[in-house]
Design an enzyme around this catalytic site. Structure first.
Site, PDB file in Angstrom:
ATOM      1  CD  GLU A   1      35.329  15.528   2.674  1.00 21.94           C
ATOM      2  OE1 GLU A   1      35.888  16.422   2.031  1.00 21.94           O
ATOM      3  OE2 GLU A   1      35.767  15.100   3.750  1.00 21.94           O
TER       4      GLU A   1
ATOM      5  CG  ASP B   1      36.480  15.499   7.550  1.00 18.46           C
ATOM      6  OD1 ASP B   1      36.251  16.437   6.778  1.00 18.46           O
ATOM      7  OD2 ASP B   1      37.634  15.085   7.804  1.00 18.46           O
TER       8      ASP B   1
ATOM      9  CG  ASP C   1      32.156  18.975   9.377  1.00 17.07           C
ATOM     10  OD1 ASP C   1      32.567  17.807   9.271  1.00 17.07           O
ATOM     11  OD2 ASP C   1      32.380  19.862   8.527  1.00 17.07           O
TER      12      ASP C   1
ATOM     13  CG  HIS D   1      35.427  23.779   4.339  1.00 19.35           C
ATOM     14  ND1 HIS D   1      34.425  22.887   4.002  1.00 19.35           N
ATOM     15  CD2 HIS D   1      36.386  23.052   4.947  1.00 19.35           C
ATOM     16  CE1 HIS D   1      34.785  21.682   4.397  1.00 19.35           C
ATOM     17  NE2 HIS D   1      35.958  21.751   4.975  1.00 19.35           N
ATOM     18  CG  ASP D   2      37.865  21.147   1.986  1.00 15.46           C
ATOM     19  OD1 ASP D   2      38.445  21.825   2.852  1.00 15.46           O
ATOM     20  OD2 ASP D   2      37.351  20.035   2.218  1.00 15.46           O
TER      21      ASP D   2
END
Ligand code: TEU
Ligand code: CA
Length: 563
Positions: free
Chosen positions: A264, A208, A107, A336-337
């Site tokens: 993302e 990200d 990431d 995870h969000d």
């Protein structure tokens, strides 16, 4: 196997055929009893993952970080977070993965760094510091920030810097200053970090908030919309040079490696999507969007509302159309969000939890997109109940709470809202067994609370029970792998207007698949006539047999027919 497909769709790649298992290292497995998941914990769990059928793992950030945003604030792109272990631990994890033919996706958080990053420590010292242009500093206006831009996580996107008497930009927390991509030295520094990991043998990257890297250099105030809101995401995303930067990154780094990339896609709509992922543009391989994650929320209050399935299906259709023959898509139901998929899109009551989790798994693995499976979803892990604001860890939750206090809002309503929406639901530890601390840690204090339902829901008991969500997931992974039509086949929604059924076709050469999903707790006639020559590939009710005549789906029933 794909001889009869149009060229761009038949270009086979390992990353189109794999699925991505996301690990949030902090919450996966603690190997040394300090209550924090770590790299050795992941290494110890590789057999578990291999048994499930995992081939590719995305690790949320593992780099040195003060953890203001749990690693999404990076202090050194080429060093390991102390709590997670050492570089030797990382090398061992990667080597153990290679032994099992597994691939690793890291990431990269390149829109911003941590304020602890050495670049920022220097940059903030003085106006003539050589690192000053690594970040975005601007003069204030009459004692106020340079413009009205807001941060995602707290108030103004500008933070005052005393030493230089001006402001720096931060789209996320004040401890996550935005990097200045206009500066070629910044870009080269980030490319250097990519090469560092690729040379170790890493197989890909998740970028990200990548659409945010290129800023509007006039830094204009954002006009309020008719409801008085500032739609800042739209103004931050897809900036003037974003494609130029990505193409440069491809030229300078990516093209030299066999490497999968996913962005993302915050702020990317179907209109812009292909510009990021069309192979001939040489930018990214795939992106993921948020359009299906915002449908079950009331934007005024932030409260959860029932999922409007018709809109959900429309989003999937529009994305399929936007990318057909143009580029590759991904699909996810949680990360995870986001809160837990089964609590959000399924039904986590005891009667329907496992059934609806299997139904969702069927959907996840049969989209025309790379499936992203979040850790614990293979157990049907659910949301947790947080008793108080203190039980939350997320910086976003605590900042929203501060605002609420300042405005005198209702604490009860806030708690209720966070109990459905918070990112911390996904961040509670993976449930390994029914023992104390769910086998996540041998220490006394996990860094975040453990879901008390680990007595019933955990990997060990799931693996023993042939009817579990775990075994179903394993089977579903196999089904996708063995049926290229479910990977490359065309997608057609058969009942776009139905409020509780999701029925679609995947067609590939002479093979046709019907995926039938019931999103409700009621029986639903499908108007699909099955016949005994249809083969059931997988079903979440054991006794499903295609009968001649209309297929009626029981609550949360799912089935795939092939003919
Ligand atoms: O997420 C970006 C993003 O869109 C989130 O901030 C989202 O708005 C929020 O999670 C909704 O609650 C990425 C990472 O996935 C996230 O974990 C980081 O906090 C964020 O970027 C900043 O790096
Ligand atoms: Ca640990």
């Amino acid at each position: 196997m794909t001889d009869n497909l149009p060229k761009s769709q038949s270009d086979q790649s390992w990353w189109k055929e794999t699925f991505i298992y996301q690990i949030y290292p902090r919450s996966f497995k603690d190997s040394n009893g300090d209550g924090i998941g770590d790299l050795n914990g992941i290494t110890q769990s590789l057999d578990y993952l291999q048994e499930l059928g995992v081939e590719t793992i995305w690790l949320s950030p593992i780099y040195k970080s003060p953890n203001d945003d749990n690693g999404y604030d990076v202090a050194d792109y080429c060093a390991i977070m102390e709590e997670f272990g050492t570089m030797e631990d990382f090398d061992r994890l990667l080597a153990e993965m290679k032994k099992r033919n597994m691939k690793m996706v890291l990431d990269l958080v390149f829109n911003h760094s941590s304020d602890d990053h050495q670049w920022f420590q220097e940059a903030r010292k003085s106006k003539d510091n050589p690192y000053r242009d690594y970040y975005i500093f601007k003069e204030g206006k009459d004692g106020n920030p340079p413009n009205n831009w807001l941060s995602f996580f707290e108030g103004s996107a500008w933070e005052y810097n005393e030493a230089t008497d001006d402001y720096y930009l931060h789209y996320f927390t004040r401890r996550q200053p935005d990097l200045n991509w206009e500066n070629p030295k910044v870009r080269e520094g980030l490319y250097e970090a990519m090469r560092f990991w690729l040379d170790k043998g890493v197989n890909g990257f998740r970028f990200d908030v990548i659409p945010l890297i290129s800023k509007d250099l006039s830094y204009p105030d954002i006009p309020a919309d008719e409801n008085g809101r500032l739609d800042f995401v739209r103004h931050y995303a897809n900036g003037p040079r974003v494609h130029e930067f990505l193409q440069e990154m491809y030229e300078k780094v990516l093209k030299h490696y066999d490497c999968y990339t996913v962005g993302e896609g915050i702020g990317i709509s179907t209109r812009e999507a292909a510009d990021y992922v069309a192979p001939e543009r040489k930018e990214l391989d795939s992106i993921y969007h948020f359009d299906h994650m915002v449908l079950d929320r009331d934007w005024e209050t932030g409260k959860a509302t029932p999922l409007p399935l018709v809109q959900f299906k429309a989003v999937i259709r529009e994305w399929d159309e936007a990318l057909i023959n143009k580029g590759w898509n991904t699909f996810y139901l949680g990360n995870h969000d986001q809160p837990r998929a089964v609590s959000r899109f399924g039904n986590d009551s005891p009667a329907y939890r496992a059934l609806s989790a299997k139904m969702l798994m069927t959907m996840l693995f049969t989209q025309k997109a790379i499936p992203y499976l979040y850790q614990g979803d293979e157990l049907g892990m659910t949301n947790t109940h947080f008793e108080s604001v203190e039980e939350f860890d997320d910086v976003h939750v605590h900042n929203m709470y501060k605002d609420l206090k300042a405005q005198g809002g209702s604490e009860q309503a806030f708690l209720e809202r966070m109990n459905t929406n918070s990112r911390d639901h996904a961040r509670t530890p993976f449930l390994w067994n029914a023992e104390k601390q769910a086998g996540f840690t041998e220490g006394e204090r996990p860094w975040i609370k453990i879901n008390p339902n680990h007595k019933e829901i955990n990997a060990e008991s799931c693996q023993k029970n042939q009817n579990s969500v775990w075994h179903f997931t394993k089977e579903m992974i196999k089904v996708r792998k063995e049926n290229p039509g479910l990977i490359y086949g065309d997608y057609e929604d058969l009942a776009p207007e139905h409020p509780s059924l999701f029925l679609y076709k995947r067609a590939h050469g002479k093979e046709t698949y019907l995926v039938l999903l019931n999103f409700s707790d009621q029986e639903q006639p499908t108007r699909i006539n099955a016949s005994s020559d249809m083969q059931v590939i997988i079903a979440n009710y054991e006794d499903h047999t295609p009968k001649d005549g209309e297929t009626i789906l029981r609550p949360y029933e799912s089935v795939i027919y092939k003919f």
